[in-house]
Motif scaffolding. Structure first.
Motif, PDB file in Angstrom:
ATOM      1  N   ALA A  20       0.857  -1.187   0.000  1.00 38.04           N
ATOM      2  CA  ALA A  20       0.000   0.000   0.000  1.00 38.04           C
ATOM      3  C   ALA A  20       0.889   1.231   0.000  1.00 38.04           C
ATOM      4  N   THR A  21       0.511   2.238  -0.763  1.00 38.05           N
ATOM      5  CA  THR A  21       1.260   3.490  -0.819  1.00 38.05           C
ATOM      6  C   THR A  21       0.285   4.615  -1.131  1.00 38.05           C
ATOM      7  N   ASN A  22       0.757   5.841  -1.138  1.00 35.49           N
ATOM      8  CA  ASN A  22      -0.095   6.993  -1.415  1.00 35.49           C
ATOM      9  C   ASN A  22       0.394   7.739  -2.647  1.00 35.49           C
ATOM     10  N   ILE A  23      -0.513   8.464  -3.255  1.00 36.56           N
ATOM     11  CA  ILE A  23      -0.166   9.356  -4.366  1.00 36.56           C
ATOM     12  C   ILE A  23       0.106  10.721  -3.753  1.00 36.56           C
ATOM     13  N   ALA A  24       1.236  11.323  -4.120  1.00 36.21           N
ATOM     14  CA  ALA A  24       1.636  12.615  -3.556  1.00 36.21           C
ATOM     15  C   ALA A  24       1.912  13.602  -4.684  1.00 36.21           C
ATOM     16  N   SER A  25       1.874  14.890  -4.372  1.00 37.88           N
ATOM     17  CA  SER A  25       2.221  15.925  -5.343  1.00 37.88           C
ATOM     18  C   SER A  25       3.731  16.021  -5.438  1.00 37.88           C
ATOM     19  N   TRP A  26       4.206  16.236  -6.673  1.00 38.77           N
ATOM     20  CA  TRP A  26       5.631  16.404  -6.921  1.00 38.77           C
ATOM     21  C   TRP A  26       5.748  17.438  -8.028  1.00 38.77           C
ATOM     22  N   GLY A  27       5.951  18.688  -7.651  1.00 39.86           N
ATOM     23  CA  GLY A  27       5.975  19.770  -8.634  1.00 39.86           C
ATOM     24  C   GLY A  27       4.613  19.881  -9.300  1.00 39.86           C
ATOM     25  N   ASN A  28       4.598  19.867 -10.631  1.00 38.49           N
ATOM     26  CA  ASN A  28       3.340  19.935 -11.379  1.00 38.49           C
ATOM     27  C   ASN A  28       2.786  18.553 -11.705  1.00 38.49           C
ATOM     28  N   SER A  29       3.334  17.529 -11.084  1.00 39.95           N
ATOM     29  CA  SER A  29       2.914  16.154 -11.335  1.00 39.95           C
ATOM     30  C   SER A  29       2.464  15.491 -10.046  1.00 39.95           C
ATOM     31  N   GLU A  30       1.999  14.282 -10.172  1.00 40.77           N
ATOM     32  CA  GLU A  30       1.676  13.442  -9.023  1.00 40.77           C
ATOM     33  C   GLU A  30       2.676  12.293  -9.032  1.00 40.77           C
ATOM     34  N   ALA A  31       3.004  11.756  -7.873  1.00 37.02           N
ATOM     35  CA  ALA A  31       4.030  10.718  -7.772  1.00 37.02           C
ATOM     36  C   ALA A  31       3.570   9.583  -6.871  1.00 37.02           C
ATOM     37  N   VAL A  32       4.096   8.404  -7.162  1.00 39.70           N
ATOM     38  CA  VAL A  32       3.871   7.223  -6.333  1.00 39.70           C
ATOM     39  C   VAL A  32       5.245   6.700  -5.935  1.00 39.70           C
ATOM     40  N   ARG A  33       5.467   6.503  -4.656  1.00 39.86           N
ATOM     41  CA  ARG A  33       6.727   5.915  -4.187  1.00 39.86           C
ATOM     42  C   ARG A  33       6.610   4.403  -4.263  1.00 39.86           C
ATOM     43  N   ILE A  34       7.619   3.793  -4.860  1.00 38.65           N
ATOM     44  CA  ILE A  34       7.650   2.341  -4.979  1.00 38.65           C
ATOM     45  C   ILE A  34       8.748   1.836  -4.056  1.00 38.65           C
ATOM     46  N   PRO A  35       8.421   0.979  -3.101  1.00 40.76           N
ATOM     47  CA  PRO A  35       9.436   0.469  -2.180  1.00 40.76           C
ATOM     48  C   PRO A  35      10.563  -0.249  -2.914  1.00 40.76           C
ATOM     49  N   LYS A  36      11.781  -0.082  -2.405  1.00 35.25           N
ATOM     50  CA  LYS A  36      12.963  -0.672  -3.020  1.00 35.25           C
ATOM     51  C   LYS A  36      12.821  -2.189  -3.145  1.00 35.25           C
ATOM     52  N   SER A  37      12.253  -2.828  -2.133  1.00 38.59           N
ATOM     53  CA  SER A  37      12.116  -4.290  -2.166  1.00 38.59           C
ATOM     54  C   SER A  37      11.227  -4.735  -3.329  1.00 38.59           C
ATOM     55  N   LEU A  38      10.203  -3.964  -3.636  1.00 34.30           N
ATOM     56  CA  LEU A  38       9.320  -4.293  -4.758  1.00 34.30           C
ATOM     57  C   LEU A  38      10.057  -4.115  -6.084  1.00 34.30           C
ATOM     58  N   LEU A  39      10.810  -3.033  -6.212  1.00 35.75           N
ATOM     59  CA  LEU A  39      11.594  -2.817  -7.429  1.00 35.75           C
ATOM     60  C   LEU A  39      12.621  -3.924  -7.628  1.00 35.75           C
TER      61      LEU A  39
ATOM     62  N   SER B  44      12.534  -6.921  -6.618  1.00 36.67           N
ATOM     63  CA  SER B  44      11.906  -8.204  -6.938  1.00 36.67           C
ATOM     64  C   SER B  44      11.629  -8.361  -8.431  1.00 36.67           C
ATOM     65  N   VAL B  45      11.569  -7.256  -9.167  1.00 33.24           N
ATOM     66  CA  VAL B  45      11.365  -7.327 -10.621  1.00 33.24           C
ATOM     67  C   VAL B  45      12.604  -6.881 -11.388  1.00 33.24           C
ATOM     68  N   GLY B  46      13.721  -6.713 -10.687  1.00 30.54           N
ATOM     69  CA  GLY B  46      14.975  -6.392 -11.354  1.00 30.54           C
ATOM     70  C   GLY B  46      15.146  -4.934 -11.736  1.00 30.54           C
ATOM     71  N   LEU B  47      14.451  -4.033 -11.060  1.00 31.63           N
ATOM     72  CA  LEU B  47      14.587  -2.602 -11.352  1.00 31.63           C
ATOM     73  C   LEU B  47      15.252  -1.885 -10.186  1.00 31.63           C
ATOM     74  N   SER B  48      15.806  -0.709 -10.475  1.00 31.29           N
ATOM     75  CA  SER B  48      16.379   0.124  -9.426  1.00 31.29           C
ATOM     76  C   SER B  48      16.250   1.577  -9.855  1.00 31.29           C
ATOM     77  N   ALA B  49      16.571   2.479  -8.937  1.00 29.39           N
ATOM     78  CA  ALA B  49      16.481   3.918  -9.214  1.00 29.39           C
ATOM     79  C   ALA B  49      17.296   4.254 -10.456  1.00 29.39           C
ATOM     80  N   GLY B  50      16.739   5.060 -11.328  1.00 21.10           N
ATOM     81  CA  GLY B  50      17.427   5.469 -12.543  1.00 21.10           C
ATOM     82  C   GLY B  50      17.060   4.650 -13.766  1.00 21.10           C
ATOM     83  N   ASP B  51      16.432   3.472 -13.586  1.00 13.65           N
ATOM     84  CA  ASP B  51      16.013   2.668 -14.738  1.00 13.65           C
ATOM     85  C   ASP B  51      14.856   3.353 -15.456  1.00 13.65           C
ATOM     86  N   SER B  52      14.782   3.163 -16.760  1.00 11.18           N
ATOM     87  CA  SER B  52      13.702   3.748 -17.549  1.00 11.18           C
ATOM     88  C   SER B  52      12.528   2.781 -17.643  1.00 11.18           C
TER      89      SER B  52
END
Length: 96
Positions: A4-23, A25-33
């Protein structure tokens, strides 16, 4: 895995934080496209954009030759067209 997570404002956009453990688990990390889209059923999909192979640097002192140091392949029976299902050479020693 779901979290569970929340949608937050980030500048003129909205953002969702994805926990590192979830990323991880699918082979992604910060900076991946990734590509973000929706399905006809209103489900948000996040799909990794294919990337080039990341070159991994071996630890100091590891060489190609050192990886196979001590490996002794077993002799194959010339009469058999294909090796048996038995483990051969160093493989057998490693699992014994």
């Amino acid at each position: 895995m779901s979290v569970a997570t929340n949608i937050a404002s980030w500048g003129n956009s909205e953002a969702v934080r994805i926990p590192k453990s979830l990323l991880r688990s699918v082979g992604l990390s910060a900076g991946d496209s990734v590509r973000i889209g929706t399905t006809e059923r209103g489900i948000i999909e996040i799909t990794p954009i294919k990337r080039e192979h990341r070159r991994v640097q071996p630890k100091r002192g590891i060489t190609f030759d050192s990886l196979f140091e001590g490996y002794k392949p077993a002799r194959q029976n010339a009469a058999a067209p294909w090796p048996t299902d038995d483990m051969l050479g160093a493989e057998l020693e490693a699992w014994s």
